[in-house]
Design a protein around this motif. Structure first.
Motif, PDB file in Angstrom:
ATOM      1  N   MET A   1       0.828  -1.207   0.000  1.00  0.00           N
ATOM      2  CA  MET A   1       0.000   0.000   0.000  1.00  0.00           C
ATOM      3  C   MET A   1       0.866   1.262   0.000  1.00  0.00           C
ATOM      4  N   LEU A   2       1.946   1.221   0.758  1.00  0.00           N
ATOM      5  CA  LEU A   2       2.820   2.405   0.812  1.00  0.00           C
ATOM      6  C   LEU A   2       3.404   2.704  -0.565  1.00  0.00           C
ATOM      7  N   LEU A   3       3.777   1.646  -1.274  1.00  0.00           N
ATOM      8  CA  LEU A   3       4.432   1.855  -2.563  1.00  0.00           C
ATOM      9  C   LEU A   3       3.449   2.220  -3.673  1.00  0.00           C
TER      10      LEU A   3
ATOM     11  N   LYS B   1       5.450 -28.547   3.069  1.00  0.00           N
ATOM     12  CA  LYS B   1       6.777 -29.112   2.794  1.00  0.00           C
ATOM     13  C   LYS B   1       7.776 -28.004   2.461  1.00  0.00           C
ATOM     14  N   ASN B   2       7.708 -26.931   3.242  1.00  0.00           N
ATOM     15  CA  ASN B   2       8.597 -25.778   3.071  1.00  0.00           C
ATOM     16  C   ASN B   2       8.461 -25.071   1.732  1.00  0.00           C
ATOM     17  N   LEU B   3       7.333 -25.291   1.054  1.00  0.00           N
ATOM     18  CA  LEU B   3       7.065 -24.494  -0.155  1.00  0.00           C
ATOM     19  C   LEU B   3       5.773 -23.707   0.081  1.00  0.00           C
ATOM     20  N   PRO B   4       5.773 -22.426  -0.314  1.00  0.00           N
ATOM     21  CA  PRO B   4       4.610 -21.593  -0.013  1.00  0.00           C
ATOM     22  C   PRO B   4       3.463 -21.798  -0.997  1.00  0.00           C
ATOM     23  N   LEU B   5       2.271 -21.492  -0.532  1.00  0.00           N
ATOM     24  CA  LEU B   5       1.131 -21.429  -1.446  1.00  0.00           C
ATOM     25  C   LEU B   5       0.298 -20.213  -1.059  1.00  0.00           C
ATOM     26  N   GLY B   6      -0.462 -19.705  -2.003  1.00  0.00           N
ATOM     27  CA  GLY B   6      -1.171 -18.460  -1.722  1.00  0.00           C
ATOM     28  C   GLY B   6      -2.604 -18.452  -2.209  1.00  0.00           C
ATOM     29  N   VAL B   7      -3.285 -17.374  -1.851  1.00  0.00           N
ATOM     30  CA  VAL B   7      -4.656 -17.182  -2.316  1.00  0.00           C
ATOM     31  C   VAL B   7      -4.718 -15.868  -3.088  1.00  0.00           C
ATOM     32  N   HIS B   8      -5.826 -15.691  -3.825  1.00  0.00           N
ATOM     33  CA  HIS B   8      -5.937 -14.543  -4.720  1.00  0.00           C
ATOM     34  C   HIS B   8      -7.275 -13.824  -4.529  1.00  0.00           C
ATOM     35  N   PHE B   9      -7.201 -12.538  -4.294  1.00  0.00           N
ATOM     36  CA  PHE B   9      -8.413 -11.717  -4.289  1.00  0.00           C
ATOM     37  C   PHE B   9      -8.432 -10.898  -5.568  1.00  0.00           C
ATOM     38  N   MET B  10      -9.580 -10.865  -6.209  1.00  0.00           N
ATOM     39  CA  MET B  10      -9.699 -10.045  -7.420  1.00  0.00           C
ATOM     40  C   MET B  10     -10.886  -9.104  -7.250  1.00  0.00           C
ATOM     41  N   GLY B  11     -10.661  -7.825  -7.479  1.00  0.00           N
ATOM     42  CA  GLY B  11     -11.717  -6.823  -7.277  1.00  0.00           C
ATOM     43  C   GLY B  11     -12.259  -6.282  -8.579  1.00  0.00           C
ATOM     44  N   SER B  12     -13.243  -5.404  -8.474  1.00  0.00           N
ATOM     45  CA  SER B  12     -13.779  -4.756  -9.670  1.00  0.00           C
ATOM     46  C   SER B  12     -12.822  -3.632 -10.064  1.00  0.00           C
ATOM     47  N   ARG B  13     -13.055  -3.045 -11.247  1.00  0.00           N
ATOM     48  CA  ARG B  13     -12.155  -1.991 -11.728  1.00  0.00           C
ATOM     49  C   ARG B  13     -12.047  -0.850 -10.719  1.00  0.00           C
ATOM     50  N   PHE B  14     -10.836  -0.488 -10.420  1.00  0.00           N
ATOM     51  CA  PHE B  14     -10.522   0.621  -9.510  1.00  0.00           C
ATOM     52  C   PHE B  14     -11.052   0.421  -8.088  1.00  0.00           C
ATOM     53  N   SER B  15     -11.224  -0.854  -7.685  1.00  0.00           N
ATOM     54  CA  SER B  15     -11.566  -1.104  -6.290  1.00  0.00           C
ATOM     55  C   SER B  15     -10.273  -1.323  -5.503  1.00  0.00           C
ATOM     56  N   ASP B  16      -9.157  -0.861  -6.057  1.00  0.00           N
ATOM     57  CA  ASP B  16      -7.835  -1.168  -5.496  1.00  0.00           C
ATOM     58  C   ASP B  16      -7.707  -0.856  -4.008  1.00  0.00           C
ATOM     59  N   LYS B  17      -8.261   0.270  -3.599  1.00  0.00           N
ATOM     60  CA  LYS B  17      -8.071   0.665  -2.206  1.00  0.00           C
ATOM     61  C   LYS B  17      -8.727  -0.341  -1.273  1.00  0.00           C
ATOM     62  N   LEU B  18      -9.977  -0.667  -1.577  1.00  0.00           N
ATOM     63  CA  LEU B  18     -10.695  -1.616  -0.732  1.00  0.00           C
ATOM     64  C   LEU B  18     -10.054  -3.002  -0.824  1.00  0.00           C
ATOM     65  N   LEU B  19      -9.627  -3.350  -2.031  1.00  0.00           N
ATOM     66  CA  LEU B  19      -8.973  -4.644  -2.231  1.00  0.00           C
ATOM     67  C   LEU B  19      -7.760  -4.772  -1.313  1.00  0.00           C
ATOM     68  N   LEU B  20      -6.948  -3.733  -1.267  1.00  0.00           N
ATOM     69  CA  LEU B  20      -5.748  -3.780  -0.434  1.00  0.00           C
ATOM     70  C   LEU B  20      -6.113  -3.829   1.051  1.00  0.00           C
ATOM     71  N   GLU B  21      -7.148  -3.081   1.420  1.00  0.00           N
ATOM     72  CA  GLU B  21      -7.582  -3.098   2.826  1.00  0.00           C
ATOM     73  C   GLU B  21      -8.070  -4.493   3.220  1.00  0.00           C
ATOM     74  N   VAL B  22      -8.843  -5.104   2.343  1.00  0.00           N
ATOM     75  CA  VAL B  22      -9.365  -6.448   2.623  1.00  0.00           C
ATOM     76  C   VAL B  22      -8.206  -7.440   2.720  1.00  0.00           C
ATOM     77  N   ALA B  23      -7.284  -7.322   1.778  1.00  0.00           N
ATOM     78  CA  ALA B  23      -6.126  -8.221   1.785  1.00  0.00           C
ATOM     79  C   ALA B  23      -5.320  -8.028   3.075  1.00  0.00           C
ATOM     80  N   ASN B  24      -5.224  -6.804   3.498  1.00  0.00           N
ATOM     81  CA  ASN B  24      -4.498  -6.480   4.722  1.00  0.00           C
ATOM     82  C   ASN B  24      -5.150  -7.154   5.928  1.00  0.00           C
ATOM     83  N   ASN B  25      -6.473  -7.082   5.972  1.00  0.00           N
ATOM     84  CA  ASN B  25      -7.210  -7.737   7.057  1.00  0.00           C
ATOM     85  C   ASN B  25      -7.046  -9.245   7.022  1.00  0.00           C
TER      86      ASN B  25
END
Lengths: 482, 484
Positions: A222-224, A442-466
């Motif tokens: 978010m800072l960057l 087994k010492n290998l990472p896995l992740g999840v993905h959130f995808m938002g609507s166009r220009f929902s970036d701010k909320l997307l980052l906040e949700v991801a942060n939570n």
């Protein structure tokens, strides 16, 4: 040094507990210690970085800090233009090419006092998903060097994951930031198409490309993003989007409560690694515990995503890469009998297999004979996908999925065509997406993905942060790569 | 030729006279040092993106409006792909399926007919650079590339194949050029390559409804060249058809030295340009307000101006054609008439002075009428002096020379040079008497019936008065004195 979050580093610099120079020295030391094994960096700007760090020190002692990130180092994927520096896009064609100008994002980083520490390895012209197509070197997964780091921003992912820099810039055309971030256990964020200027990024597929961020945490991201985003007259596809700047603060504690999150029904159609599916189901439960409403959503067009992507991306590639002809800069074949011979020798000798394959396929789908039944058809389905997603975002706030269908694979093994479907959908529709590391198996990472609507970036980052806070992923865990 | 009719279509590339290029900020000035008007964008360095010059879009809309075209509210740019060193991206940004203007027309006016030529489309695209293969007369074993021109905005005007002769094609081009000059959307200078033209020619038997096989001719850079090429091509095709052979579809080059067309590539080698919409440029949206505003900027166009000049100034066709051929000349003429105090009598005299004296002088000095050292107000004063009989034509020409050098008021020059015409009868009669005495031989000859002898006496009077005598008056006085 690499245990600190960006905000902590920033505060330490501000209160002069440590200096920018300390941080730069510490990063250089770590890079020198471990990167010969990992291969993340193509080039390290040691002297320039130290020089910049001294300047930053001066600014901070004089109370003239340029931004909250002044004095912090960043790694830059080698397809972004930095004035008077080399830019190879990991291609033999651009070996020795010196960039005559700064990309808009680079201008913004410099203006914020951020120090460009080095250039990271990638797939040639960002074409690949393992960083193996680089013409220069191999980059390995820091968690297990027998495994691929993902790609194409593999070097950037590794540089952050292994604690060599606090964050890095990458580019994401079909998951090229989020997939390696996920494979390396860090956060990968692709903003909405048009949020960050593409001016100065060596183009892969113009309607998909977007510069984004690889970082340890969502907060760092978010800072960057606040520094690199924004309308740019040099990129007509950027938009004037103000919401990221507004002062509206989401109530962090209750943000997840009542949030509507959609899970694509199409998940069951894919062959997903069991560990990934289990972890994903577990993460859904965690979200539900926070009061998130989980909805099943139906996106039948997902089935076409890999094909659509391949057709449109390759078409754009075939035109974008055409400029690399040896006439004005870059590699040039020594002996040729005529113009056509010169073109073909130059390109045959300097471009890699994957690049040639995509040029040929792209040329084919745009040919008069096949334009209507392949290219135009793909564009139409792309429009349908976009319209479908627009409708779905009226019912739910975000679409949640595993980041990838597979765990990282060993070198020599191949990822399936469907591996990055959920990530690629975001590029096809120009939507923002963020991958967050969820756990290690087994010492290998896995992740999840959130995808938002166009220009929902701010909320997307906040949700991801939570979300990041709920799952309690240990960001201080670093690969043992010595 | 009786059995065959030629169908000719034109593709005219016109360089738009914006200050900067179509997709970057480089200047468009002609004749600069090679590769000085270039930047990272028009040399296609990695990572650059095109930034559309809105003025160029406006120029195309304006031209479209002047040619009665439909303006598309939403249009796109496409990439036309082919490899050549003069296009640095190896694709040209142009418009394909969605041009800015469609369905326009131009009314062709020749001495005996008026005929509508339909314009298929007008679209916006970027120009290519220049490749130089020889130095002076010496052919180089390498090529030089100048990218100053690369990326300058062009409008491509495409007509339907409705032109039927070389003369019609030339008239069309001249009229089009005239309109564009009026709009000031291009300099239309063919020598500087502002205006270039490809021609399609096909021949059909007049009993056939379908058009014949089409030949495209490239590489012509003057209207006379285009005329020659069309004439050559019609003859060539007619010869083939008359000898019962078939014309094969191809692209031919005009060789202006040998005055022939030569085959360049046939249909089998037609390039597949692999057009697709350029993802770097957002669609152009054209609003009604913009169209309205641009429409209001369109000046009175040549045809309307001609009609008005006929009615308002009662001039002959030659004068009107000359004046209207350049908007600035027409403007100069009208402004001079406006300043004149004897409008009705002045128009024809003003036209004559502009067409003969002023334009000759300006052409000698390679100046345009806009740069004329004589402004309209002073020009009007000069004409008024002539009409009032204050000066003779001869004196007027002398003053004109001075006005041209000093840019000053003709009345000041008159005062300085004491050149006001002498119309005082008493004074002139005295001088005339003196002249008859001094030229008694001529006077005698005149009296004996040699009419021409009077000129010697008139000459003497003029000499005495430094040319200031009113010639009509001298004539009548002399006749009176000599026939007494």
């Amino acid at each position: 040094m690499f245990f600190y979050k960006v905000k902590e580093l920033s505060n330490k610099i501000l209160f002069q507990d440590i200096s920018s120079l300390d941080i730069i020295n510490s990063c250089i030391k770590r890079i020198k210690k471990i990167d010969s094994k990992l291969g993340a960096f193509l080039k390290l700007n040691e002297h320039k970085a130290i020089h910049d760090a001294l300047n930053s020190n001066n600014r901070i002692t004089n109370g003239k800090r340029l931004s909250i990130l002044d004095g912090l180092p960043i790694a830059i994927k080698d397809n972004i233009m930095v004035k008077n520096e080399s830019m190879t896009s990991a291609s033999k064609y651009l070996k020795g090419y010196i960039s005559p100008y700064d990309a808009t994002v680079i201008k913004k980083l410099k203006k914020a006092g951020i120090i460009l520490l080095g250039r990271t390895n990638m797939d040639e012209f960002a074409m690949g998903c393992s960083t193996e197509t680089s013409a220069y070197q191999k980059t390995v997964n820091p968690w297990n060097i027998k495994y691929i780091p993902g790609g194409s921003s593999g070097g950037s992912a590794v540089s952050v994951s292994a604690g060599m820099v606090p964050f890095a810039l990458g580019s994401d055309t079909g998951g090229s930031i989020r997939q390696p971030a996920s494979f390396c256990g860090i956060v990968g964020y692709k903003p909405t198409y048009g949020l960050v200027s593409r001016y100065g990024i060596c183009a892969l597929a113009s309607s998909f490309d977007q510069i984004g961020i690889l970082a340890k945490t969502v907060e760092d991201t978010m800072l960057l993003i606040n520094i690199i985003k924004g309308i740019d007259y040099k990129d007509p596809t950027t938009c004037d989007y103000k919401e990221l700047n507004d002062n509206k603060h989401y109530n962090n504690k209750n943000l997840l409560k009542g949030l509507r999150i959609g899970i694509p029904k199409q998940l069951i159609n894919y062959r997903i690694d069991n560990v990934i599916l289990d972890s994903f189901n577990e993460s859904i439960k965690k979200l539900e515990l926070e009061g998130v409403k989980i909805l099943e959503i139906d996106i039948p067009e997902y089935k076409y995503v890999p094909a659509l992507y391949k057709v449109i991306m390759c078409a754009e590639v075939s035109a974008n890469i055409a400029t690399f002809d040896g006439m004005r800069y870059g590699y040039r074949a020594f002996e040729s009998i005529d113009l056509n011979d010169e073109y073909s020798k130059t390109r045959a000798e300097s471009l890699g297999y994957e690049v040639k394959k995509r040029i040929l396929f792209g040329t084919y789908v745009l040919s008069k004979k096949h334009y209507n039944d392949i290219f135009l058809h793909a564009q139409k389905i792309r429009t349908l996908l976009i319209e479908r997603l627009e409708k779905i975002y009226k019912k739910c706030d975000f679409i949640f999925s595993p980041a990838t269908m597979q765990m990282p694979v060993k070198f020599g093994e191949h990822l399936t065509e469907d591996c990055d479907v959920f990530l690629i959908a975001a590029n096809l529709a120009g939507l923002p997406g963020i991958t967050i590391p969820y756990k290690f198996v087994k010492n290998l990472p896995l992740g999840v993905h959130f995808m938002g609507s166009r220009f929902s970036d701010k909320l997307l980052l906040e949700v991801a942060n939570n979300f990041e806070k709920i799952i309690g992923f240990n960001i201080n865990k670093f690969p043992n790569c010595t | 030729m009786n059995n065959y009719e030629a169908s000719i279509g034109l593709e005219i590339h016109v360089q738009i006279n914006t200050k900067s290029k179509l997709f970057c900020e480089c200047p468009t000035s002609f004749g600069e040092i090679p590769n000085s008007n270039i930047c990272v964008i028009c040399t296609s360095q990695p990572g650059v993106l095109p930034i559309l010059n809105k003025k160029a879009v406006e120029a195309v809309i304006k031209t479209g409006l002047a040619l009665n075209a439909r303006i598309n509210k939403k249009c796109f740019f496409a990439r036309k792909q082919y490899f050549y060193p003069d296009i640095p991206k190896n694709y040209q940004i142009t418009q394909f399926e969605y041009p800015i203007c469609q369905e326009g027309k131009l009314i062709l006016i020749t001495s005996n007919i008026q005929k509508v030529i339909n314009i298929t489309r007008i679209h916006l695209e970027e120009d290519a650079g220049k490749l130089i293969h020889e130095f002076g007369n010496k052919k180089l074993d390498y090529s030089l590339l100048d990218l100053n021109r690369a990326g300058i905005g062009l409008m491509e005007i495409v007509t339907e194949p409705e032109i039927n002769s070389a003369n019609e094609a030339a008239t069309f081009l001249n009229q089009l050029k005239n309109i564009i000059e009026y709009l000031n959307t291009s300099e239309c200078n063919m020598e500087e390559g502002n205006m270039r033209c490809d021609v399609n020619v096909s021949l059909r038997n007049i009993v056939d409804k379908k058009l014949g096989t089409k030949i495209e001719i490239k590489n012509m850079n003057s209207i006379s060249g285009i005329k020659d090429a069309i004439t050559y091509e019609i003859n060539r095709q007619r010869y083939i058809l008359e000898s019962r052979r078939k014309i094969k579809q191809e692209t031919r080059l005009w060789d202006s030295n040998r005055k022939v067309t030569r085959s360049m590539r046939d249909k089998e080698n037609t390039l597949d340009y692999r057009y697709f919409i350029d993802p770097n440029l957002i669609p152009i949206t054209i609003t009604e307000t913009l169209i309205k505003n641009l429409n209001s900027e369109i000046p009175e166009l040549p045809i309307l101006k001609k009609n008005r000049f006929y009615k308002e100034y009662l001039l002959n066709e030659y004068d009107i054609n000359f004046l209207v051929s350049d908007k600035n000349i027409a403007d100069y003429f009208e402004k001079t008439v406006f300043f004149s105090k004897n409008k009705k009598r002045a128009t024809k005299i003003i036209a004559n002075w502009i067409i003969t004296d002023l334009m000759t002088k300006l052409n000698e000095n390679k100046l345009s009428i806009k740069e004329s050292p004589i402004n309209c107000e002073n020009m009007a004063k000069l004409i008024d002096l002539i009409i009032n009989g204050d000066i003779s034509n001869k004196i007027a020409r002398m003053i004109f020379e001075d006005m041209y050098i000093k840019s000053s008021d003709p009345r000041n020059i008159l005062r300085e040079k004491k050149l006001l015409q002498i119309s005082d009868k008493k004074c002139l009669t005295e001088i005339c008497n003196k002249a008859i005495i001094k030229n008694s031989k001529a006077a005698l000859e005149f009296k004996n019936g040699k009419q021409k002898a009077i000129y010697a006496i008139v000459g003497f009077v003029m000499k005495e008065t430094k040319g200031c005598a009113n010639p009509k008056l001298i004539n009548s006085i002399l006749l009176e004195l000599l026939t007494k």
